[in-house]
Design a protein around this motif. Structure first.
Motif, mmCIF file in Angstrom:
data_model
loop_
_atom_site.group_PDB
_atom_site.id
_atom_site.type_symbol
_atom_site.label_atom_id
_atom_site.label_comp_id
_atom_site.label_asym_id
_atom_site.label_seq_id
_atom_site.Cartn_x
_atom_site.Cartn_y
_atom_site.Cartn_z
ATOM 1 N N THR A 1 34.175 -35.670 9.252
ATOM 2 C CA THR A 1 34.780 -35.121 10.471
ATOM 3 C C THR A 1 33.776 -35.089 11.620
ATOM 4 O O THR A 1 34.100 -35.425 12.770
ATOM 5 C CB THR A 1 35.303 -33.714 10.193
ATOM 6 N N THR A 2 32.539 -34.701 11.311
ATOM 7 C CA THR A 2 31.506 -34.659 12.355
ATOM 8 C C THR A 2 31.196 -36.058 12.881
ATOM 9 O O THR A 2 31.008 -36.250 14.103
ATOM 10 C CB THR A 2 30.230 -34.024 11.784
ATOM 11 N N ILE A 3 31.154 -37.043 11.992
ATOM 12 C CA ILE A 3 30.910 -38.433 12.438
ATOM 13 C C ILE A 3 32.036 -38.900 13.339
ATOM 14 O O ILE A 3 31.805 -39.581 14.365
ATOM 15 C CB ILE A 3 30.744 -39.358 11.217
ATOM 16 N N ILE A 4 33.251 -38.554 13.005
ATOM 17 C CA ILE A 4 34.384 -38.955 13.850
ATOM 18 C C ILE A 4 34.268 -38.301 15.221
ATOM 19 O O ILE A 4 34.500 -38.937 16.264
ATOM 20 C CB ILE A 4 35.706 -38.584 13.170
ATOM 21 N N ILE A 5 33.903 -37.011 15.235
ATOM 22 C CA ILE A 5 33.719 -36.332 16.521
ATOM 23 C C ILE A 5 32.570 -36.965 17.294
ATOM 24 O O ILE A 5 32.645 -37.143 18.525
ATOM 25 C CB ILE A 5 33.465 -34.834 16.289
ATOM 26 N N LEU A 6 31.474 -37.339 16.576
ATOM 27 C CA LEU A 6 30.346 -37.987 17.240
ATOM 28 C C LEU A 6 30.758 -39.324 17.843
ATOM 29 O O LEU A 6 30.342 -39.676 18.962
ATOM 30 C CB LEU A 6 29.209 -38.197 16.235
ATOM 31 N N ALA A 7 31.588 -40.073 17.108
ATOM 32 C CA ALA A 7 32.078 -41.347 17.654
ATOM 33 C C ALA A 7 32.886 -41.116 18.932
ATOM 34 O O ALA A 7 32.733 -41.822 19.935
ATOM 35 C CB ALA A 7 32.916 -42.083 16.610
ATOM 36 N N GLY A 8 33.752 -40.118 18.900
ATOM 37 C CA GLY A 8 34.505 -39.788 20.111
ATOM 38 C C GLY A 8 33.602 -39.354 21.234
ATOM 39 O O GLY A 8 33.835 -39.685 22.411
ATOM 40 N N ASN A 9 32.549 -38.592 20.900
ATOM 41 C CA ASN A 9 31.605 -38.149 21.926
ATOM 42 C C ASN A 9 30.860 -39.337 22.541
ATOM 43 O O ASN A 9 30.641 -39.375 23.760
ATOM 44 C CB ASN A 9 30.622 -37.163 21.300
ATOM 45 N N ILE A 10 30.480 -40.317 21.713
ATOM 46 C CA ILE A 10 29.834 -41.527 22.242
ATOM 47 C C ILE A 10 30.788 -42.266 23.190
ATOM 48 O O ILE A 10 30.385 -42.745 24.263
ATOM 49 C CB ILE A 10 29.391 -42.430 21.083
ATOM 50 N N CYS A 11 32.042 -42.340 22.807
ATOM 51 C CA CYS A 11 33.030 -42.983 23.680
ATOM 52 C C CYS A 11 33.173 -42.214 24.994
ATOM 53 O O CYS A 11 33.399 -42.815 26.061
ATOM 54 C CB CYS A 11 34.378 -43.075 22.974
ATOM 55 N N MET A 12 33.026 -40.890 24.942
ATOM 56 C CA MET A 12 33.076 -40.104 26.169
ATOM 57 C C MET A 12 31.927 -40.475 27.107
ATOM 58 O O MET A 12 32.144 -40.696 28.309
ATOM 59 C CB MET A 12 32.996 -38.612 25.833
ATOM 60 N N PHE A 13 30.714 -40.529 26.554
ATOM 61 C CA PHE A 13 29.569 -40.911 27.377
ATOM 62 C C PHE A 13 29.764 -42.313 27.975
ATOM 63 O O PHE A 13 29.514 -42.540 29.165
ATOM 64 C CB PHE A 13 28.294 -40.883 26.533
ATOM 65 N N LYS A 14 30.196 -43.245 27.132
ATOM 66 C CA LYS A 14 30.332 -44.630 27.599
ATOM 67 C C LYS A 14 31.423 -44.755 28.651
ATOM 68 O O LYS A 14 31.245 -45.443 29.676
ATOM 69 C CB LYS A 14 30.629 -45.540 26.408
ATOM 70 N N SER A 15 32.569 -44.139 28.430
ATOM 71 C CA SER A 15 33.658 -44.216 29.412
ATOM 72 C C SER A 15 33.273 -43.518 30.705
ATOM 73 O O SER A 15 33.693 -43.934 31.798
ATOM 74 C CB SER A 15 34.932 -43.616 28.827
ATOM 75 N N ASN A 16 32.486 -42.436 30.606
ATOM 76 C CA ASN A 16 32.023 -41.757 31.810
ATOM 77 C C ASN A 16 31.127 -42.669 32.644
ATOM 78 O O ASN A 16 31.266 -42.754 33.863
ATOM 79 C CB ASN A 16 31.277 -40.483 31.420
ATOM 80 N N ASP A 17 30.198 -43.349 31.976
ATOM 81 C CA ASP A 17 29.349 -44.304 32.693
ATOM 82 C C ASP A 17 30.173 -45.456 33.256
ATOM 83 O O ASP A 17 29.914 -45.930 34.376
ATOM 84 C CB ASP A 17 28.270 -44.845 31.754
ATOM 85 N N ALA A 18 31.150 -45.960 32.465
ATOM 86 C CA ALA A 18 31.994 -47.063 32.962
ATOM 87 C C ALA A 18 32.770 -46.636 34.198
ATOM 88 O O ALA A 18 32.925 -47.410 35.158
ATOM 89 C CB ALA A 18 32.953 -47.525 31.867
ATOM 90 N N LEU A 19 33.250 -45.384 34.213
ATOM 91 C CA LEU A 19 33.978 -44.891 35.384
ATOM 92 C C LEU A 19 33.051 -44.802 36.592
ATOM 93 O O LEU A 19 33.439 -45.132 37.722
ATOM 94 C CB LEU A 19 34.594 -43.529 35.068
ATOM 95 N N THR A 20 31.817 -44.374 36.352
ATOM 96 C CA THR A 20 30.851 -44.296 37.449
ATOM 97 C C THR A 20 30.554 -45.679 38.024
ATOM 98 O O THR A 20 30.524 -45.868 39.250
ATOM 99 C CB THR A 20 29.551 -43.646 36.944
ATOM 100 N N VAL A 21 30.337 -46.646 37.134
ATOM 101 C CA VAL A 21 30.069 -48.012 37.602
ATOM 102 C C VAL A 21 31.258 -48.557 38.382
ATOM 103 O O VAL A 21 31.100 -49.210 39.428
ATOM 104 C CB VAL A 21 29.728 -48.916 36.398
ATOM 105 N N SER A 22 32.465 -48.290 37.901
ATOM 106 C CA SER A 22 33.663 -48.786 38.589
ATOM 107 C C SER A 22 33.787 -48.188 39.982
ATOM 108 O O SER A 22 34.091 -48.890 40.956
ATOM 109 C CB SER A 22 34.907 -48.457 37.760
#
Length: 835
Positions: A170-191
């Protein structure tokens, strides 16, 4: 020799109005004619050049990449909202000022998927803090696992491992989602950071397109102006063009005759030179022969006197030798005088002057054409000026100013973007910081769980008493409880963020981005009455309406404005540029033009008779007689007579007679020596001259015959074909101009209908805006809330597993003893059955 006028009275007959109208339309179709060389009436025109399309900057519409979670998020949104945009519902919402219950119900039914998700989110937001509060109260009261006592059973280790791996996954799944949050946040900033630059490129491309359209129209018009100037130059040079071509055709027949004239003139000059040389040689030879005869006669008389003396012994026997000393020294050539007269007559004719006269006349044909066509050229140039004015007036009626106004609007939009961009950038920094904080909250829970999962097993001794567990294991359990506590504390706030972003990003995607990408949005915009004033066809004055979706589709294929905006409904270009219907009348007017040519007399009958006499006299020249005469002279041998005189003198007894005979024999030998040294070389020189005369006389006959034949052919050609040749070459000149017209008509038709205003940048601008808004910003935003919601959902099992697993690592206050003893079961004794 006087040659008549070749081109006189070239006049256009027929209707002057029809002629001007025909030329007016034809001038709208003048081809891209190159500079006209003076030696050709109709040079090959260069192939029409395609318009140079403007260069556009690469924009985001060329970026085919999508978000890394786009497929997953879109699949979820399609599940939530499976139906497309309801056009009828949107129209009802737009047209109704008051929302009725039926309309509200219809909206709620359409948004049922979103409502369900909102309800789930609201329950999550409400229940998570309540559950956390009650759980905290229960644990404080020693319930719900709050009592620090753990019952020891045989399956305790299996349960601990099961809870451990469940919490870990469960923690790994949450960590994966958290990584996606960081990446999507950066992608939104770049856009967001790149959006102003991409919009600026798009606006620049549209600005370039709007600027290029008038330039392309001007290019087509300028080509017509350029060609009008070319045709004007052709008319100004009609003499060098048309006259030189006529002369070229004439020279095809005249040049052979003139060349034979020149050859005959050269042979006549050569014959005169040879005749002069022959006469000189004959005169010199005759003079020498006369001297020879006088000397021989003197010696013969002296011999005769000597032989007549009384003391001469046997003198009668030498009288026969005296007869041989009689010479015939007359040198004559039969018909030479008649041939000389014929040559003189030809020379007096002065063939060279006649050749020069004919050449000068034909070389003056271009100037004659220029003089005779002066009025036609002036009237045609006036028509060209009128056509240029008409073209300018026609172009001024095209509303190109609207493109300039649109360019000004784009400039204003660009200025607004430049003003808003710094504010957007500042707001983006704030948003990025807030999202990073949210990501860090989730990461805090993940770190607490991971610390608990690492420290708990590290300090745990499975056989140790629960009250004596190590501090490391106890810290692991505490971290797990901290993770659960942070989850209860922040999850409802994070879910509130998810709910707000879900409603924003999800609806933008389902209502705007998805219909935009599949074309439904443009079709919806085309709905009549939806946007007032959007009737493009009516605005352009077309018979049919033009849809935005149709314009986008055509521009997507980079179609020209002619087909995209249906301009063919306004302008009948085929009829305007159809020059064939005017060429019939123009050609008929040309055929009715009266063009006459007078006859050209190359040779007069007197000259022809002189040439015929010259040829016949040349045939009468014979070298047989003069050859016989030269053979006779060359055969004279006085040495034989001198030898006989010496022999006769030897037998004389009279010394005086003997001496006289020897002296006379010596004189004969001197005369013979003079013949060999003087007369024989003259004979050889005369023989060479006669051979030259004979050779040229043989050629004269063929040359004169060739002259008479070719001149006769040329004379017949001019008499019968000169007028037709001028008509033919003039028709070629006209056909050349008509060819220019037709070529430009095809060029203008092709350019206007296929090259002017290719609107690919317009579709590119639409695609760029869609790419920036949907594929970059909205997808990144949706990926962020989807990743955050993903984490929030897995917070629930994470809390459960963490709370339950923490008791296996924390230090208990009371212990439970579990003895691993074997339990003996009672075995019943067998009994006898009573009978």
């Amino acid at each position: 020799m006087k040659v008549c006028e070749i081109m006189s009275g070239w006049r256009w007959q027929g209707s002057a109005g029809a002629f001007k109208a025909g030329v007016g339309v034809l001038m709208l179709g003048i081809s891209l004619a190159q500079s006209v060389p003076p030696q050709n009436v109709c040079p090959a025109a260069a192939a029409p050049h395609s318009l140079t399309q403007p260069q556009y900057q690469d924009t985001a519409d060329n970026d085919t990449s999508t978000g890394f979670m786009a497929a997953l998020v879109q699949s979820f949104l399609h599940t939530v909202q499976p139906t497309s945009i309801p056009e009828s519902l949107v129209l009802k919402i737009i047209h109704q000022s008051m929302f009725s219950q039926d309309l509200i119900k219809e909206v709620l039914v359409y948004k049922v998927g979103f409502l369900v998700c909102v309800a789930i989110g609201v329950l999550y937001i409400v229940l998570m803090p309540i559950v956390g509060f009650f759980l905290a109260c229960c644990r404080c009261c020693g319930n719900c696992g709050g009592k620090m006592y753990q019952k020891q059973t045989s399956s305790i280790h299996c349960r601990r491992r099961t809870l451990y791996w469940s919490a870990f996954v469960t923690t790994i799944i949450i960590l994966a989602g958290n990584i996606c949050m960081f990446k999507s946040n950066d992608a939104l900033t770049v856009s967001v950071e790149h959006s102003p630059m991409e919009l600026k490129k798009t606006i620049n491309n549209i600005h370039t397109f709007l600027t290029a359209v008038p330039q392309q129209v001007d290019h087509v018009v300028n080509e017509s102006y350029t060609t009008i100037q070319r045709v004007t130059g052709n008319l100004n040079n009609i003499g060098p063009l048309l006259g030189a071509q006529v002369l070229k055709v004439f020279r095809g027949t005249l040049d052979p005759a003139l060349n034979s004239f020149r050859l005959l003139d050269q042979e006549t000059v050569n014959t005169s030179v040879i005749l002069n040389k022959l006469n000189s040689s004959l005169a010199q030879l005759q003079s020498s022969m006369d001297g020879l005869e006088a000397n021989v006669t003197t010696v013969r008389n002296r011999i005769n006197q000597t032989l007549s003396k009384p003391g001469c012994t046997g003198c009668d026997n030498l009288m026969s030798e005296l007869q041989k000393l009689t010479l015939n020294t007359s040198i004559t050539i039969p018909h030479l005088q008649e041939f000389q007269v014929a040559v003189d007559e030809v020379n007096n004719t002065n063939l060279q002057s006649k050749i020069t006269e004919v050449e000068n006349y034909f070389n003056s044909i271009p100037q004659r054409v220029t003089n005779d066509t002066k009025d036609v050229v002036q009237s045609s140039k006036k028509v060209l000026g009128d056509i240029k004015t008409q073209i300018s007036q026609a172009i001024s009626d095209i509303p190109l100013s609207s493109l300039t106004n649109l360019s000004g609007t784009l400039d204003q939009v660009q200025r607004e973007i430049d003003m808003v961009a710094p504010k957007v950038e500042s707001g983006e920094h704030i948003r990025w910081a807030v999202c990073v904080a949210l990501c860090c909250v989730v990461l805090l829970v993940v770190v607490c769980n991971l610390m608990g999962l690492v420290l708990g097993p590290m300090g745990l001794s499975p056989k140790a008493d629960p009250t004596k567990r190590s501090c490391t294991a106890d810290c692991g359990g505490t971290f797990l409880m901290m993770g659960a506590g942070f989850s209860f504390l922040f999850s409802w706030l994070l879910m509130l963020v998810v709910l707000v972003l879900f409603l924003l990003g999800g609806n933008v995607y389902t209502l705007i981005c998805q219909p935009w990408k599949n074309g439904q949005l443009l079709k919806f915009i085309d709905t009549p009455g939806l946007i007032p004033g959007l009737e493009i066809g009516q605005y352009l004055g077309l018979k049919t309406n033009i849809n935005i979706s149709d314009i986008y589709r055509d521009c997507k294929y980079n179609q020209p404005l002619w087909t995209t905006l249906h301009l063919y409904e306004l302008i009948n270009l085929d009829n305007l540029l159809n020059v064939s219907k005017y060429t019939v009348q123009i050609r008929q007017n040309f055929e009715n033009t009266n063009i006459t040519l007078s006859t050209v007399k190359l040779l007069s009958p007197q000259v022809e008779n002189q040439l015929s006499n010259f040829s016949s006299e040349a045939k009468n020249i014979s070298s047989t007689s003069i050859t016989q005469q030269m053979n006779y002279i060359s055969g004279i041998n006085l040495n034989n007579t001198a030898d006989k005189l010496d022999e006769f003198a030897f037998n004389q007894t009279n010394n005086a007679i003997k001496k006289d005979l020897k002296d006379e024999a010596m004189d004969l030998r001197k005369i013979q020596s003079n013949i060999e040294t003087t007369i024989i070389p003259q004979l050889e020189n005369l023989n060479l001259t006669i051979e030259s005369l004979r050779a040229i006389a043989e050629k004269i006959n063929g040359t004169v015959g060739e002259v008479l034949s070719k001149v006769g052919v040329a004379q017949d050609f001019l008499n019968t074909n000169a007028t037709q040749i001028l008509k033919t070459e003039s028709r070629k000149f006209l056909d050349c101009q008509l060819g220019y017209f037709i070529a430009y008509a095809d060029y203008a038709n092709l350019t206007i209908t296929q090259q002017v205003g290719r609107c690919g940048p317009v579709a590119g601008a639409v695609d760029t805006v869609e790419m920036i808004l949907c594929s970059h910003i909205v997808e990144s935003l949706n990926a962020f809330w989807f990743s955050l919601g993903w984490c929030m959902i897995f917070f629930i099992p994470s809390i459960i597993f963490s709370v339950k697993l923490a008791k296996y690592y924390r230090k208990m206050k009371t212990s439970d003893v579990y003895d691993n003893l074997i339990i003996m079961n009672h075995i019943p004794r067998a009994q006898m059955k009573s009978t």
